[in-house]
Design an enzyme around this catalytic site. Structure first.
Site, PDB file in Angstrom:
ATOM      1  N   ASN A  10      39.997  50.278-118.565  1.00  0.00           N
ATOM      2  CA  ASN A  10      39.513  50.835-117.388  1.00  0.00           C
ATOM      3  C   ASN A  10      37.915  50.802-117.361  1.00  0.00           C
ATOM      4  OD1 ASN A  10      38.693  52.360-114.965  1.00  0.00           O
ATOM      5  ND2 ASN A  10      40.766  52.850-114.888  1.00  0.00           N
ATOM      6  N   HIS A  13      34.030  53.667-114.695  1.00  0.00           N
ATOM      7  CA  HIS A  13      33.016  54.521-114.786  1.00  0.00           C
ATOM      8  C   HIS A  13      31.795  53.847-115.443  1.00  0.00           C
ATOM      9  CE1 HIS A  13      35.385  57.559-113.671  1.00  0.00           C
ATOM     10  NE2 HIS A  13      36.239  57.438-114.609  1.00  0.00           N
ATOM     11  N   HIS A  46      39.825  50.361-110.229  1.00  0.00           N
ATOM     12  CA  HIS A  46      40.237  50.841-109.144  1.00  0.00           C
ATOM     13  C   HIS A  46      39.284  50.953-108.168  1.00  0.00           C
ATOM     14  CE1 HIS A  46      42.018  55.001-107.710  1.00  0.00           C
ATOM     15  NE2 HIS A  46      42.098  54.080-106.732  1.00  0.00           N
ATOM     16  N   ARG A  48      38.416  52.300-105.031  1.00  0.00           N
ATOM     17  CA  ARG A  48      38.759  53.447-104.280  1.00  0.00           C
ATOM     18  C   ARG A  48      38.361  53.215-102.817  1.00  0.00           C
ATOM     19  NH1 ARG A  48      39.864  58.292-107.791  1.00  0.00           N
ATOM     20  NH2 ARG A  48      40.056  59.390-105.668  1.00  0.00           N
ATOM     21  N   ARG A  52      33.399  54.653-104.751  1.00  0.00           N
ATOM     22  CA  ARG A  52      32.672  55.531-105.523  1.00  0.00           C
ATOM     23  C   ARG A  52      32.290  54.768-106.969  1.00  0.00           C
ATOM     24  NH1 ARG A  52      36.633  60.378-107.400  1.00  0.00           N
ATOM     25  NH2 ARG A  52      36.691  60.722-105.119  1.00  0.00           N
ATOM     26  N   GLU A  73      44.164  48.913-109.356  1.00  0.00           N
ATOM     27  CA  GLU A  73      44.658  50.089-109.113  1.00  0.00           C
ATOM     28  C   GLU A  73      44.102  50.359-107.546  1.00  0.00           C
ATOM     29  OE1 GLU A  73      43.661  53.439-111.350  1.00  0.00           O
ATOM     30  OE2 GLU A  73      43.951  52.663-113.322  1.00  0.00           O
ATOM     31  N   THR A 104      42.215  60.434-110.651  1.00  0.00           N
ATOM     32  CA  THR A 104      43.447  60.334-109.820  1.00  0.00           C
ATOM     33  C   THR A 104      44.291  61.637-110.470  1.00  0.00           C
ATOM     34  OG1 THR A 104      43.501  57.973-109.968  1.00  0.00           O
ATOM     35  CG2 THR A 104      45.602  58.937-109.495  1.00  0.00           C
ATOM     36  N   GLU A 154      53.688  53.031-114.607  1.00  0.00           N
ATOM     37  CA  GLU A 154      52.766  53.460-115.463  1.00  0.00           C
ATOM     38  C   GLU A 154      52.996  55.021-115.515  1.00  0.00           C
ATOM     39  OE1 GLU A 154      48.453  52.457-116.053  1.00  0.00           O
ATOM     40  OE2 GLU A 154      48.184  54.554-116.232  1.00  0.00           O
ATOM     41  N   HIS A 197      46.139  57.862-118.724  1.00  0.00           N
ATOM     42  CA  HIS A 197      45.454  58.692-118.038  1.00  0.00           C
ATOM     43  C   HIS A 197      44.810  59.814-119.340  1.00  0.00           C
ATOM     44  CE1 HIS A 197      43.150  61.127-115.239  1.00  0.00           C
ATOM     45  NE2 HIS A 197      43.556  60.107-114.350  1.00  0.00           N
TER      46      HIS A 197
HETATM   47  N1  PXP Z   1      45.780  55.108-115.340  1.00  0.00           N
HETATM   48  C1  PXP Z   1      45.339  55.204-113.852  1.00  0.00           C
HETATM   49  C2  PXP Z   1      46.523  55.018-112.781  1.00  0.00           C
HETATM   50  C3  PXP Z   1      44.172  55.770-113.408  1.00  0.00           C
HETATM   51  O1  PXP Z   1      43.944  56.010-112.322  1.00  0.00           O
HETATM   52  C4  PXP Z   1      43.182  55.975-114.541  1.00  0.00           C
HETATM   53  C5  PXP Z   1      41.844  56.650-114.210  1.00  0.00           C
HETATM   54  O2  PXP Z   1      41.144  55.894-113.358  1.00  0.00           O
HETATM   55  C6  PXP Z   1      43.501  55.828-115.982  1.00  0.00           C
HETATM   56  C7  PXP Z   1      45.057  55.176-116.212  1.00  0.00           C
HETATM   57  C8  PXP Z   1      42.797  55.791-117.168  1.00  0.00           C
HETATM   58  O3  PXP Z   1      42.329  57.166-117.199  1.00  0.00           O
HETATM   59  P1  PXP Z   1      41.275  57.656-118.057  1.00  0.00           P
HETATM   60  O4  PXP Z   1      40.077  56.987-117.327  1.00  0.00           O
HETATM   61  O5  PXP Z   1      41.061  59.130-118.049  1.00  0.00           O
HETATM   62  O6  PXP Z   1      41.473  56.930-119.674  1.00  0.00           O
END
Ligand code: PXP
Length: 251
Positions: A10, A13, A46, A48, A52, A73, A104, A154, A197
């Site tokens: 992901n 960030h 994602h 959003r 952001r 996402e 999330t 997931e 997550h």
């Molecule tokens: N899965 C989903 C649905 C998420 O929203 C996120 C965070 O955007 C992640 C996985 C990844 O989580 P993390 O960034 O905490 O590893």
């Protein structure tokens, strides 16, 4: 279903840091390239509602720089549906979204969204995307997701990670058992189980050892680690830990 465990990286960030100053650096598309080179199996982002981190213009640029499948996402809104129908991600993942949250926070309440979501699921599938629901490891949510035609669920690992990090070993064990049971039940329902997550080097192994899981989606920790060791090393080490856990659990 006890094969290869994929890592979806992901990259949100990287965009969070870019947006802190405006401008174009650091570029999430470059992170997609580095993650691809480091052995990631997918790129997750994602879009959003408040934009952001990932922005609309990032989508096509990221698509151009990687051959990896993209997991988009999205909130279950008409605006996001239209974007996903245009962008055609390999996977469209419905996640709950609240404007005030930092990330999330919980799984989608699939039980309460039945009519609304079933139509979205069908339209995305007819358009060539697989559809995933991000849910708590809860059989009630899993069955609701199954009724709505989800291809993938997931399971939210955030609570498991928090309990481990708080030293609550017994509760963490119970949460791990819930994720394990839901993964097995998903397979029985014909759904591909994934998880994610909050996962870190210290918490990924027991999750990766669940034999039914096909993919873990990990972002925040990897991007933080990349500050110190670089994205390539962070992604490679996460994959190594995942594969070692999977190899041991399926021996
Ligand atoms: N899965 C989903 C649905 C998420 O929203 C996120 C965070 O955007 C992640 C996985 C990844 O989580 P993390 O960034 O905490 O590893």
């Amino acid at each position: 279903m006890t094969g290869h465990l994929r890592l979806g990286v992901n990259i949100d960030h990287v965009a969070t840091i870019r947006n802190a100053r405006g401008g174009v650096h650091p570029d999430p598309a470059r992170a997609a390239v580095l993650a691809t080179e480091a052995g990631a199996d997918g790129v997750t982002l994602h879009l959003r509602e408040d934009r952001r981190h990932i922005r609309d213009g990032d989508l096509d640029r990221i698509r151009e720089v990687t051959h990896l499948p993209i997991n988009m996402e999205m909130a279950a809104t008409e605006e996001m549906l239209e974007i996903a129908l245009r962008f055609k991600p390999e996977t469209a993942m419905f996640v709950p979204e609240k404007r005030a949250e930092l990330t999330t926070e919980g799984g989608l309440d699939a039980v309460r969204q039945h009519n609304h979501l079933s139509d979205y699921v069908r339209r995305l599938q007819d358009n060539g995307s697989r559809v995933s629901f991000f849910i708590e490891p809860d059989p009630v949510q899993l069955i609701a997701a199954s009724r709505m035609g989800a291809d993938i669920t997931e399971f939210h690992t955030g609570r498991y990670v928090e309990l481990v990090q708080a030293g609550e070993g017994e509760l963490a064990g119970a949460e791990l058992a819930r994720i394990t049971e839901c993964a097995a039940q998903a397979v029985e329902l014909g759904i591909e189980p994934q998880a994610g997550h909050g996962l870190t080097f210290d918490t990924v192994t027991p999750i990766a050892a669940i034999p039914e899981l096909t993919e873990l989606n990990i972002g925040h920790f990897l991007m933080g680690e990349a500050i110190f060791v670089g994205l390539n090393k962070a992604v490679s080490e996460m994959k190594r830990l995942m594969q070692a856990a999977r190899a041991e659990s399926t021996e």
